[in-house]
Design an enzyme around this catalytic site. Structure first.
Site, short mmCIF file in Angstrom:
data_model
loop_
_atom_site.label_atom_id
_atom_site.label_comp_id
_atom_site.label_asym_id
_atom_site.label_seq_id
_atom_site.Cartn_x
_atom_site.Cartn_y
_atom_site.Cartn_z
N ARG A 1 0.87 -1.17 0.00
CA ARG A 1 0.00 0.00 0.00
C ARG A 1 0.91 1.22 0.00
O ARG A 1 2.02 1.18 0.56
CB ARG A 1 -0.89 0.02 1.24
CG ARG A 1 -1.82 -1.19 1.36
CD ARG A 1 -2.61 -1.13 2.66
NE ARG A 1 -3.52 -2.27 2.79
CZ ARG A 1 -3.24 -3.39 3.46
NH1 ARG A 1 -2.06 -3.52 4.06
NH2 ARG A 1 -4.12 -4.37 3.53
N LYS B 1 -1.97 -2.84 7.83
CA LYS B 1 -3.20 -2.49 8.54
C LYS B 1 -3.37 -3.35 9.78
O LYS B 1 -3.02 -4.52 9.79
CB LYS B 1 -4.41 -2.71 7.61
CG LYS B 1 -4.66 -1.59 6.62
CD LYS B 1 -5.96 -1.84 5.89
CE LYS B 1 -6.28 -0.71 4.92
NZ LYS B 1 -7.56 -0.97 4.21
N HIS C 1 -2.58 2.28 -5.98
CA HIS C 1 -3.30 1.03 -5.72
C HIS C 1 -3.47 0.19 -6.98
O HIS C 1 -3.64 -1.03 -6.89
CB HIS C 1 -4.67 1.34 -5.10
CG HIS C 1 -4.97 0.49 -3.90
ND1 HIS C 1 -4.27 0.58 -2.71
CD2 HIS C 1 -5.87 -0.51 -3.71
CE1 HIS C 1 -4.75 -0.29 -1.84
NE2 HIS C 1 -5.71 -0.98 -2.42
N ARG D 1 -0.77 -2.17 -7.06
CA ARG D 1 -1.04 -3.26 -6.10
C ARG D 1 -1.99 -4.28 -6.74
O ARG D 1 -1.78 -5.48 -6.63
CB ARG D 1 -1.65 -2.65 -4.83
CG ARG D 1 -2.00 -3.65 -3.74
CD ARG D 1 -2.37 -2.86 -2.47
NE ARG D 1 -3.15 -3.62 -1.51
CZ ARG D 1 -2.65 -4.39 -0.55
NH1 ARG D 1 -1.34 -4.54 -0.44
NH2 ARG D 1 -3.44 -5.01 0.30
N HIS E 1 -4.10 -9.09 3.49
CA HIS E 1 -5.55 -9.05 3.68
C HIS E 1 -5.93 -9.87 4.90
O HIS E 1 -5.49 -11.00 5.06
CB HIS E 1 -6.27 -9.63 2.46
CG HIS E 1 -6.27 -8.70 1.28
ND1 HIS E 1 -6.50 -9.13 -0.01
CD2 HIS E 1 -6.09 -7.36 1.20
CE1 HIS E 1 -6.44 -8.10 -0.84
NE2 HIS E 1 -6.20 -7.03 -0.12
N TYR F 1 -9.77 -10.57 -7.00
CA TYR F 1 -8.81 -10.65 -8.09
C TYR F 1 -9.07 -11.85 -8.99
O TYR F 1 -8.60 -11.88 -10.13
CB TYR F 1 -7.38 -10.68 -7.55
CG TYR F 1 -7.00 -9.43 -6.81
CD1 TYR F 1 -6.76 -8.23 -7.50
CD2 TYR F 1 -6.89 -9.43 -5.43
CE1 TYR F 1 -6.44 -7.09 -6.82
CE2 TYR F 1 -6.56 -8.27 -4.74
CZ TYR F 1 -6.33 -7.11 -5.44
OH TYR F 1 -6.02 -5.96 -4.77
#
Length: 270
Positions: free
Chosen positions: A131, A155, A231, A234, A257, A266
């Protein structure tokens, strides 16, 4: 962002009900319904226009968190479960083809230090799937060019390992060898206000917004007509992995994730 969403709701409450001190215990499902209608039918972002359904949900998620907190503080407020999120439409992900990626990389003039930095940023983003916030937070000591892998704090303060491609390692090494400054950040800015005082590491650190502007500049130079941001690199990284045989669980780990359902988006384009 939660602060922004909740303050936005507070301002809406005050304007709608002509008060500067609305009691949280008086907020009911009818008020929440009116707020949802305001977001979906009336409010227009001054820069982007109508709010997408997913963006509207961000406001509601923030309110849920607020009411959960208030319940823990023993206040008699509306149950967070009453606030239902709107059904999200399938996300349309932007990715770059191999040709477009090469055009983007080739658009960078690497004869100057700033060009070496920008090429290294593009290569690292595509090589690792970082990110942009994770990228700009990196310091030089975080990177191990010898082994080509390093840990990153993502995150939820979750640590994961990311890997540099041969090309990313080479460009990053060229950029770092060309630098002769004492600053710790892996990527620093070379323009903008200098200030009267000596610049600290954090004042010299490249910002997220600067990376976004940089990518848009090279996107135009490369002749890519679709607007892209960090992004998209990414997304392209994840799609490239799946197209080349990586399994979904591995891609989930590399992207950081929490839920594999997030990674499954995806599979629609791979």
């Amino acid at each position: 962002m939660y602060s922004y969403y909740i303050n936005f709701f507070k301002d809406w409450l005050n304007q709608t009900y002509q008060t500067d001190d609305f009691e949280v215990e008086k907020i009911d499902d009818n008020i929440i319904r009116c707020f949802r209608l305001f977001l979906s039918h009336q409010y227009k972002n001054p820069f982007k226009g109508d709010l997408k359904r997913q963006t509207q949900n961000y406001f509601l998620v923030a309110l849920r968190s607020l009411f959960r907190y208030l319940i823990k503080q023993k206040l008699k407020v509306i149950s967070p479960e009453i606030i239902e999120l709107g059904k999200k439409s399938d996300r349309i992900l932007k990715t770059l083809s191999e040709v477009q990626l090469q055009q983007l990389f080739a658009a960078v003039d690497v004869s100057e230090l700033i060009g070496l930095r920008d090429r290294a940023i593009l290569e690292v983003l595509f090589s690792t799937g970082l990110r942009v916030s994770e990228l700009v937070a990196l310091n030089k000591e975080n990177i191990n060019l010898r082994v080509g892998e390093f840990s990153v704090l993502g995150k939820g303060r979750k640590v994961r390992i990311v890997f540099l491609s041969k090309s990313a390692r080479e460009w990053l090494e060229r950029y770092l060898q060309a630098r002769d400054d004492p600053y710790r950040p892996l990527f620093i800015r070379y323009s903008g206000p200098k200030g009267n005082q000596e610049l600290t590491d954090e004042k010299r650190r490249l910002s997220v917004r600067s990376v976004e502007r940089m990518i848009d500049k090279y996107r135009k130079k490369a002749g890519i007509t679709t607007r892209i941001g960090p992004h998209v690199l990414r997304h392209s990284f994840a799609t490239d992995l799946l197209n080349n045989g990586a399994d979904l669980r591995s891609v989930q780990e590399m992207l950081g994730h929490k839920n594999i359902a997030t990674t499954q988006i995806y599979t629609h384009i791979s």
